[in-house]
Design a protein around this motif. Structure first.
Motif, PDB file in Angstrom:
ATOM      1  N   ARG A   3       0.830  -1.202   0.000  1.00 39.09           N
ATOM      2  CA  ARG A   3       0.000   0.000   0.000  1.00 39.09           C
ATOM      3  C   ARG A   3       0.870   1.259   0.000  1.00 39.09           C
ATOM      4  N   GLN A   4       0.500   2.225  -0.825  1.00 45.26           N
ATOM      5  CA  GLN A   4       1.147   3.534  -0.815  1.00 45.26           C
ATOM      6  C   GLN A   4       0.414   4.409   0.192  1.00 45.26           C
ATOM      7  N   TRP A   5       1.084   4.724   1.286  1.00 42.99           N
ATOM      8  CA  TRP A   5       0.422   5.428   2.382  1.00 42.99           C
ATOM      9  C   TRP A   5       0.422   6.939   2.212  1.00 42.99           C
ATOM     10  N   HIS A   6       1.470   7.485   1.578  1.00 41.58           N
ATOM     11  CA  HIS A   6       1.519   8.954   1.549  1.00 41.58           C
ATOM     12  C   HIS A   6       0.391   9.580   0.719  1.00 41.58           C
ATOM     13  N   PRO A   7      -0.127   8.955  -0.357  1.00 46.31           N
ATOM     14  CA  PRO A   7      -1.301   9.551  -1.009  1.00 46.31           C
ATOM     15  C   PRO A   7      -2.522   9.590  -0.091  1.00 46.31           C
ATOM     16  N   LEU A   8      -2.652   8.579   0.784  1.00 45.29           N
ATOM     17  CA  LEU A   8      -3.751   8.593   1.742  1.00 45.29           C
ATOM     18  C   LEU A   8      -3.581   9.732   2.740  1.00 45.29           C
ATOM     19  N   LEU A   9      -2.343   9.925   3.229  1.00 46.92           N
ATOM     20  CA  LEU A   9      -2.100  11.035   4.141  1.00 46.92           C
ATOM     21  C   LEU A   9      -2.420  12.357   3.456  1.00 46.92           C
ATOM     22  N   ALA A  10      -2.031  12.505   2.201  1.00 46.75           N
ATOM     23  CA  ALA A  10      -2.349  13.728   1.456  1.00 46.75           C
ATOM     24  C   ALA A  10      -3.857  13.931   1.383  1.00 46.75           C
ATOM     25  N   GLN A  11      -4.597  12.856   1.130  1.00 47.80           N
ATOM     26  CA  GLN A  11      -6.054  12.952   1.044  1.00 47.80           C
ATOM     27  C   GLN A  11      -6.655  13.365   2.379  1.00 47.80           C
ATOM     28  N   PHE A  12      -6.177  12.774   3.483  1.00 49.20           N
ATOM     29  CA  PHE A  12      -6.701  13.106   4.795  1.00 49.20           C
ATOM     30  C   PHE A  12      -6.428  14.571   5.142  1.00 49.20           C
ATOM     31  N   LEU A  13      -5.236  15.040   4.817  1.00 51.51           N
ATOM     32  CA  LEU A  13      -4.905  16.435   5.107  1.00 51.51           C
ATOM     33  C   LEU A  13      -5.760  17.376   4.266  1.00 51.51           C
ATOM     34  N   ARG A  14      -6.005  17.019   3.009  1.00 49.64           N
ATOM     35  CA  ARG A  14      -6.859  17.864   2.166  1.00 49.64           C
ATOM     36  C   ARG A  14      -8.283  17.925   2.702  1.00 49.64           C
ATOM     37  N   GLU A  15      -8.750  16.813   3.274  1.00 50.23           N
ATOM     38  CA  GLU A  15     -10.108  16.782   3.815  1.00 50.23           C
ATOM     39  C   GLU A  15     -10.306  17.883   4.854  1.00 50.23           C
ATOM     40  N   ASP A  16      -9.325  18.055   5.727  1.00 50.69           N
ATOM     41  CA  ASP A  16      -9.490  18.978   6.856  1.00 50.69           C
ATOM     42  C   ASP A  16      -8.806  20.322   6.666  1.00 50.69           C
ATOM     43  N   TYR A  17      -7.816  20.390   5.767  1.00 50.74           N
ATOM     44  CA  TYR A  17      -6.995  21.598   5.726  1.00 50.74           C
ATOM     45  C   TYR A  17      -6.872  22.214   4.334  1.00 50.74           C
ATOM     46  N   SER A  18      -7.735  21.830   3.390  1.00 49.56           N
ATOM     47  CA  SER A  18      -7.591  22.350   2.027  1.00 49.56           C
ATOM     48  C   SER A  18      -7.790  23.859   1.957  1.00 49.56           C
ATOM     49  N   ASP A  19      -8.513  24.429   2.929  1.00 49.34           N
ATOM     50  CA  ASP A  19      -8.704  25.875   2.934  1.00 49.34           C
ATOM     51  C   ASP A  19      -7.491  26.614   3.480  1.00 49.34           C
ATOM     52  N   ARG A  20      -6.580  25.860   4.134  1.00 49.84           N
ATOM     53  CA  ARG A  20      -5.436  26.513   4.762  1.00 49.84           C
ATOM     54  C   ARG A  20      -4.095  26.012   4.253  1.00 49.84           C
ATOM     55  N   LEU A  21      -4.096  24.850   3.587  1.00 50.53           N
ATOM     56  CA  LEU A  21      -2.849  24.268   3.105  1.00 50.53           C
ATOM     57  C   LEU A  21      -3.003  23.814   1.665  1.00 50.53           C
ATOM     58  N   LYS A  22      -2.013  24.111   0.849  1.00 53.07           N
ATOM     59  CA  LYS A  22      -1.930  23.569  -0.507  1.00 53.07           C
ATOM     60  C   LYS A  22      -0.992  22.369  -0.453  1.00 53.07           C
ATOM     61  N   ILE A  23      -1.483  21.221  -0.875  1.00 55.60           N
ATOM     62  CA  ILE A  23      -0.731  19.985  -0.704  1.00 55.60           C
ATOM     63  C   ILE A  23      -0.549  19.283  -2.043  1.00 55.60           C
ATOM     64  N   LYS A  24       0.698  19.007  -2.393  1.00 57.23           N
ATOM     65  CA  LYS A  24       1.016  18.195  -3.560  1.00 57.23           C
ATOM     66  C   LYS A  24       1.644  16.898  -3.067  1.00 57.23           C
ATOM     67  N   ASP A  25       1.357  15.795  -3.754  1.00 61.01           N
ATOM     68  CA  ASP A  25       2.011  14.549  -3.369  1.00 61.01           C
ATOM     69  C   ASP A  25       2.709  13.938  -4.574  1.00 61.01           C
ATOM     70  N   SER A  26       3.706  13.102  -4.297  1.00 63.28           N
ATOM     71  CA  SER A  26       4.512  12.422  -5.324  1.00 63.28           C
ATOM     72  C   SER A  26       5.097  13.420  -6.319  1.00 63.28           C
ATOM     73  N   LEU A  27       5.736  14.456  -5.801  1.00 59.64           N
ATOM     74  CA  LEU A  27       6.334  15.491  -6.646  1.00 59.64           C
ATOM     75  C   LEU A  27       7.693  15.013  -7.136  1.00 59.64           C
ATOM     76  N   LYS A  28       7.840  14.893  -8.445  1.00 62.97           N
ATOM     77  CA  LYS A  28       9.092  14.428  -9.027  1.00 62.97           C
ATOM     78  C   LYS A  28      10.151  15.525  -8.954  1.00 62.97           C
ATOM     79  N   LEU A  29      11.381  15.109  -8.676  1.00 64.60           N
ATOM     80  CA  LEU A  29      12.482  16.054  -8.541  1.00 64.60           C
ATOM     81  C   LEU A  29      13.441  16.012  -9.728  1.00 64.60           C
ATOM     82  N   GLY A  30      13.190  15.156 -10.669  1.00 63.87           N
ATOM     83  CA  GLY A  30      14.074  15.066 -11.832  1.00 63.87           C
ATOM     84  C   GLY A  30      13.772  13.816 -12.609  1.00 63.87           C
ATOM     85  N   GLU A  31      14.691  13.462 -13.494  1.00 66.84           N
ATOM     86  CA  GLU A  31      14.475  12.290 -14.325  1.00 66.84           C
ATOM     87  C   GLU A  31      14.676  10.993 -13.550  1.00 66.84           C
TER      88      GLU A  31
END
Length: 212
Positions: A3-31
């Motif tokens: 299971r990939q847990w960090h997308p779930l954490l991102a979803q949970f944070l968006r549920e409660d904090y989308s009005d106060r936090l901008k959240i991106k997940d799985s952000l690529k840093l290069g090739e």
């Protein structure tokens, strides 16, 4: 498949904090296959956020989650430091002052000698509250968020939903969600998918007449 847990954490944070936090997940840093688990940008001053989110960076926070069953070890600091360096040098960023990039390492469990490799990695590491310690890693502000010690509150549940280590701790979190179901009903289905074994034990232990 694991299971990939960090997308779930991102979803949970968006549920409660989308009005106060901008959240991106799985952000690529290069090739190369390098990805930041979460990139969090507050939309409000962090002083207006509840604990522990008031310790997010005012501009940018790179957050890495150690999945349930994993233990955070000192080598993880080298990884999150490299993510901070790569993000700092991205063409669209070009950030000179590392204090503008805050690092969060989130885990259900930290090793006992976490900050004791050959030479301490984190400078001035001190507790800033229950379950959270802060200091500096190569001039990046860094906070360690210990889900095993974080207070169980309405505002910390988005983080604690991805906790998994000690069974009694997991059951405490589940009891809290059930007891505050009116406020936390959106997490109900996730108890069945993420914590089914502990949930069954809790339901057997609780007086079902009080669960209307």
């Amino acid at each position: 498949m694991r299971r990939q847990w960090h997308p779930l954490l991102a979803q949970f944070l968006r549920e409660d904090y989308s009005d106060r936090l901008k959240i991106k997940d799985s952000l690529k840093l290069g090739e190369m296959p390098l990805e930041i688990d979460l990139l969090i940008t507050p939309n409000v001053p962090t002083s207006q956020l509840p604990y522990p989110f008031k310790y997010l960076g005012e501009t940018t926070t790179i957050a890495e989650l150690k999945g349930p069953g994993d233990t955070a070890i000192w080598e993880d600091l080298a990884q999150i430091e490299s993510y901070g360096c790569l993000y700092q040098k991205r063409d669209e960023n070009k950030i000179e002052d590392r204090s503008q990039i805050t690092l969060w390492l989130i885990s259900s469990k930290f090793s006992q000698n976490f900050n004791q490799p050959p030479g301490d990695y984190i400078e001035n590491l001190t507790s800033v509250g229950k379950g959270v310690s802060g200091g500096f890693l190569a001039k990046f502000p860094i906070y360690l968020v210990d889900l095993g010690e974080l207070p169980i509150t309405l505002t910390t549940i988005p983080l604690l939903m991805v906790y998994e280590d000690r069974k009694e701790r997991e059951k405490e979190i589940i009891r809290f969600v059930i007891e505050h179901y009116d406020e936390l009903r959106k997490y109900g289905n996730f108890l069945f998918t993420l914590h089914i074994r502990a949930l069954k034990e809790v339901l057997e232990e609780m007086d079902l007449r009080n669960l209307r």
